[in-house]
Design an enzyme around this catalytic site. Structure first.
Site, PDB file in Angstrom:
ATOM      1  CE  LYS A 101       9.103   7.903   9.556  1.00 28.60           C
ATOM      2  NZ  LYS A 101       9.185   6.774   8.632  1.00 28.60           N
ATOM      3  CE1 TYR A 142       4.613  11.497  10.633  1.00 30.26           C
ATOM      4  CE2 TYR A 142       6.846  12.333  10.547  1.00 30.26           C
ATOM      5  CZ  TYR A 142       5.934  11.354  10.249  1.00 30.26           C
ATOM      6  OH  TYR A 142       6.337  10.228   9.582  1.00 30.26           O
ATOM      7  CG  ASP A 191       6.679  -9.437  12.004  1.00 35.09           C
ATOM      8  OD1 ASP A 191       6.975  -8.316  11.545  1.00 35.09           O
ATOM      9  OD2 ASP A 191       6.762  -9.724  13.214  1.00 35.09           O
ATOM     10  CB  THR A 227      -0.898   0.063   1.271  1.00 32.46           C
ATOM     11  OG1 THR A 227      -0.059  -0.033   2.425  1.00 32.46           O
ATOM     12  CG2 THR A 227      -1.928  -1.046   1.316  1.00 32.46           C
ATOM     13  CG  LEU A 283       0.737  11.720  -0.610  1.00 28.13           C
ATOM     14  CD1 LEU A 283       1.438  10.673  -1.429  1.00 28.13           C
ATOM     15  CD2 LEU A 283      -0.467  12.225  -1.388  1.00 28.13           C
TER      16      LEU A 283
HETATM   17  P1  NAD Z   1       1.108   2.340   4.566  1.00 29.05           P
HETATM   18  O1  NAD Z   1       0.379   2.089   5.832  1.00 29.05           O
HETATM   19  O2  NAD Z   1       0.319   2.664   3.341  1.00 29.05           O
HETATM   20  O3  NAD Z   1       2.045   1.084   4.189  1.00 29.05           O
HETATM   21  C1  NAD Z   1       2.717   0.328   5.158  1.00 29.05           C
HETATM   22  C2  NAD Z   1       3.289  -0.938   4.535  1.00 29.05           C
HETATM   23  O4  NAD Z   1       4.019  -1.648   5.555  1.00 29.05           O
HETATM   24  C3  NAD Z   1       2.234  -1.931   4.010  1.00 29.05           C
HETATM   25  O5  NAD Z   1       2.723  -2.545   2.839  1.00 29.05           O
HETATM   26  C4  NAD Z   1       2.154  -2.986   5.127  1.00 29.05           C
HETATM   27  O6  NAD Z   1       1.727  -4.280   4.693  1.00 29.05           O
HETATM   28  C5  NAD Z   1       3.600  -3.007   5.556  1.00 29.05           C
HETATM   29  N1  NAD Z   1       3.808  -3.538   6.910  1.00 29.05           N
HETATM   30  C6  NAD Z   1       3.389  -3.020   8.087  1.00 29.05           C
HETATM   31  N2  NAD Z   1       3.816  -3.799   9.105  1.00 29.05           N
HETATM   32  C7  NAD Z   1       4.538  -4.814   8.554  1.00 29.05           C
HETATM   33  C8  NAD Z   1       5.247  -5.932   9.082  1.00 29.05           C
HETATM   34  N3  NAD Z   1       5.340  -6.179  10.391  1.00 29.05           N
HETATM   35  N4  NAD Z   1       5.837  -6.772   8.199  1.00 29.05           N
HETATM   36  C9  NAD Z   1       5.750  -6.574   6.849  1.00 29.05           C
HETATM   37  N5  NAD Z   1       5.117  -5.510   6.304  1.00 29.05           N
HETATM   38  C10 NAD Z   1       4.522  -4.656   7.148  1.00 29.05           C
HETATM   39  O7  NAD Z   1       2.177   3.474   4.915  1.00 29.05           O
HETATM   40  P2  NAD Z   1       2.801   4.701   4.102  1.00 29.05           P
HETATM   41  O8  NAD Z   1       2.081   5.940   4.492  1.00 29.05           O
HETATM   42  O9  NAD Z   1       2.989   4.360   2.670  1.00 29.05           O
HETATM   43  O10 NAD Z   1       4.212   4.813   4.832  1.00 29.05           O
HETATM   44  C11 NAD Z   1       5.375   4.164   4.341  1.00 29.05           C
HETATM   45  C12 NAD Z   1       6.587   4.948   4.819  1.00 29.05           C
HETATM   46  O11 NAD Z   1       6.538   6.275   4.261  1.00 29.05           O
HETATM   47  C13 NAD Z   1       6.625   5.125   6.348  1.00 29.05           C
HETATM   48  O12 NAD Z   1       7.955   5.050   6.787  1.00 29.05           O
HETATM   49  C14 NAD Z   1       6.083   6.531   6.531  1.00 29.05           C
HETATM   50  O13 NAD Z   1       6.535   7.135   7.725  1.00 29.05           O
HETATM   51  C15 NAD Z   1       6.675   7.223   5.304  1.00 29.05           C
HETATM   52  N6  NAD Z   1       5.989   8.480   4.903  1.00 29.05           N
HETATM   53  C16 NAD Z   1       4.633   8.556   4.846  1.00 29.05           C
HETATM   54  C17 NAD Z   1       4.042   9.774   4.518  1.00 29.05           C
HETATM   55  C18 NAD Z   1       2.531   9.930   4.449  1.00 29.05           C
HETATM   56  O14 NAD Z   1       2.043  11.057   4.486  1.00 29.05           O
HETATM   57  N7  NAD Z   1       1.788   8.857   4.327  1.00 29.05           N
HETATM   58  C19 NAD Z   1       4.835  10.898   4.201  1.00 29.05           C
HETATM   59  C20 NAD Z   1       6.213  10.759   4.196  1.00 29.05           C
HETATM   60  C21 NAD Z   1       6.801   9.532   4.570  1.00 29.05           C
END
Ligand code: NAD
Length: 394
Positions: free
Chosen positions: A244, A235, A111, A51, A273
């Site tokens: 982070k 944050y 995991d 995702t 996002l």
């Molecule tokens: P998300 O929740 O859409 O995706 C998380 C992913 O991690 C999924 O594929 C899920 O299956 C996987 N996951 C979670 N626990 C797991 C485990 N124990 N084992 C295997 N897979 C596991 O999250 P996202 O928003 O896309 O965030 C991804 C990264 O980007 C994070 O580090 C987040 O901090 C960073 N980020 C997010 C944003 C935002 O606004 N969403 C902005 C900048 C950076």
């Protein structure tokens, strides 16, 4: 069954298989339309591939650069009577299109923090893919089991030092009220770093290097968010920000270890996002509703796949990447433009329950949120009977 959204608080507890597939296909079409990424990766491991930013990274590597991809995710499969999680349907759809395109795609649903999962990945790489030239670390999880001790650590979203009160939008009731979040104690800060900091990223790269599975000119990247004044208290300068910061420490340590493969490890700063992870963060839904409006008016709004396309072409595979003083790739430049932030800050104090849909793009936020689960896709008739089951192709 008829599958319509069941939203509980900040999550949606079901997902639509064809809606999720349509979203994956849309991202793939975007990536293909950008053309091949010059010098792009060929063998890629994506941790958190199902995702949000991780899925977009996998799509960009596979369909923008023809890469073999091994993805790791933690998703719930469907049963006859219950939907799978959105990430499961996304991954199944990704595999369908990758297979048709003749791309080598493998996924492990397990995991990522565990030693077993790491061992499985090493085995799969040795047997089916070979040495990787890019590892994307995109896990977002509220908890982590330490693989050595078995202790389960939970992260918290709290300020550091002093409590924080701010305007907050309840996305369920659409009520706007001040919330107060008490500051984290030392244990909570340490636990959040344990879950979302760099320790697991480093364990992954050490394991791959120890098994001689890193190709020459190897790169690894982990994702972060920095934001600006409005989100700093919850944050950037809060518990998650501390975690982070730990990524920055690990990026330096790892880059030193990677010289034998001419490798580098960097953190990439991405824009805020709507994803499953970000919708759980207080203040974010209101901030995003305003940001989406301002950036759409500016013509600079982007989703995950647009951000990652720019990460690949402007940073990872660019001779002059956009780096900040700390050596991080910056793809959040459009969000942090002073004019954009000034507009968001000007709208923020004016928002009320009455004008929410006028002076912010909360409709856009809700559409983006439901889309994460495959809802609101124009080509899908949500009144038609649908099976929750999909072919288990990974
Ligand atoms: P998300 O929740 O859409 O995706 C998380 C992913 O991690 C999924 O594929 C899920 O299956 C996987 N996951 C979670 N626990 C797991 C485990 N124990 N084992 C295997 N897979 C596991 O999250 P996202 O928003 O896309 O965030 C991804 C990264 O980007 C994070 O580090 C987040 O901090 C960073 N980020 C997010 C944003 C935002 O606004 N969403 C902005 C900048 C950076």
């Amino acid at each position: 069954m008829i599958i319509k959204p069941k939203v509980r608080g900040f999550i949606c507890i079901n997902a639509h298989p064809q809606g999720c597939a349509a979203n994956v296909q849309e991202q793939i079409a975007f990536t293909k339309a950008q053309g091949p990424i010059a010098g792009g990766p060929k063998k890629v491991l994506v941790l958190g591939c199902s995702t949000g930013y991780g899925l977009a990274s996998r799509i960009t590597a596979a369909f923008g650069s023809g890469a073999d991809t091994l993805g790791v995710c933690f998703e719930k499969p469907p049963t006859d009577s219950k939907c799978a999680s959105a990430g499961y349907y996304n991954t199944s759809a990704f595999h369908d299109v990758a297979k048709d395109a003749g791309l080598n795609a493998q996924t492990i649903n397990g995991d990522a923090f565990s030693d077993e999962c790491k061992a499985q990945v090493l085995e799969l790489l040795k047997n089916c893919i070979g040495k990787v030239d890019l590892v994307v670390y995109s896990l977002a999880s509220p908890r982590r089991t330490d693989p050595k001790t078995g202790v389960v650590y939970s992260s918290v979203l709290k300020p550091i030092g002093q409590g924080y009160s701010a305007k907050n939008l309840n996305t369920d009731s659409l009520k706007i009220a001040d919330i107060t979040v008490e500051p984290a104690n030392e244990q909570e800060i340490a636990d959040t770093v344990k879950v979302m900091g760099g320790e697991d990223w480093e364990l992954w790269i050490d394991a791959l290097q120890g098994a001689d599975l890193l190709a020459n000119n190897f790169q690894t990247v982990a994702y972060t968010y920095l934001g600006d004044k409005l989100t700093w208290p919850i944050y950037g300068h809060a518990t998650i920000g501390k975690a982070k910061e730990d990524l920055d420490r690990v990026a330096k340590t790892m880059s030193a270890k990677l010289t034998s493969v001419n490798g580098k490890a960097r953190v990439a700063v991405l824009k805020a996002l709507v994803t499953q992870a970000s919708s759980a963060i207080p203040v974010m839904p209101l901030y995003l509703s305003i940001l989406i409006k301002v950036m759409k008016e500016n013509g600079t709004n982007e989703g995950c796949v647009e951000q990652i396309q720019r990460l690949f072409t402007e940073c990872l595979y660019n001779a002059n990447p956009r780096l900040d003083a700390a050596g991080r790739y910056r793809v959040d430049n459009k969000e942090l433009e002073p004019a954009v932030q000034a507009k968001v800050e000007a709208i923020w104090p004016q928002v009320t329950e009455e004008n929410l849909f006028e002076i912010t793009d909360h409709k856009g936020y809700r559409d983006d949120f439901l889309k994460l689960f495959g809802f609101g896709v124009a080509s899908i008739d949500y009144d038609v009977e649908t099976s929750s089951l999909v072919e288990t192709n990974f």
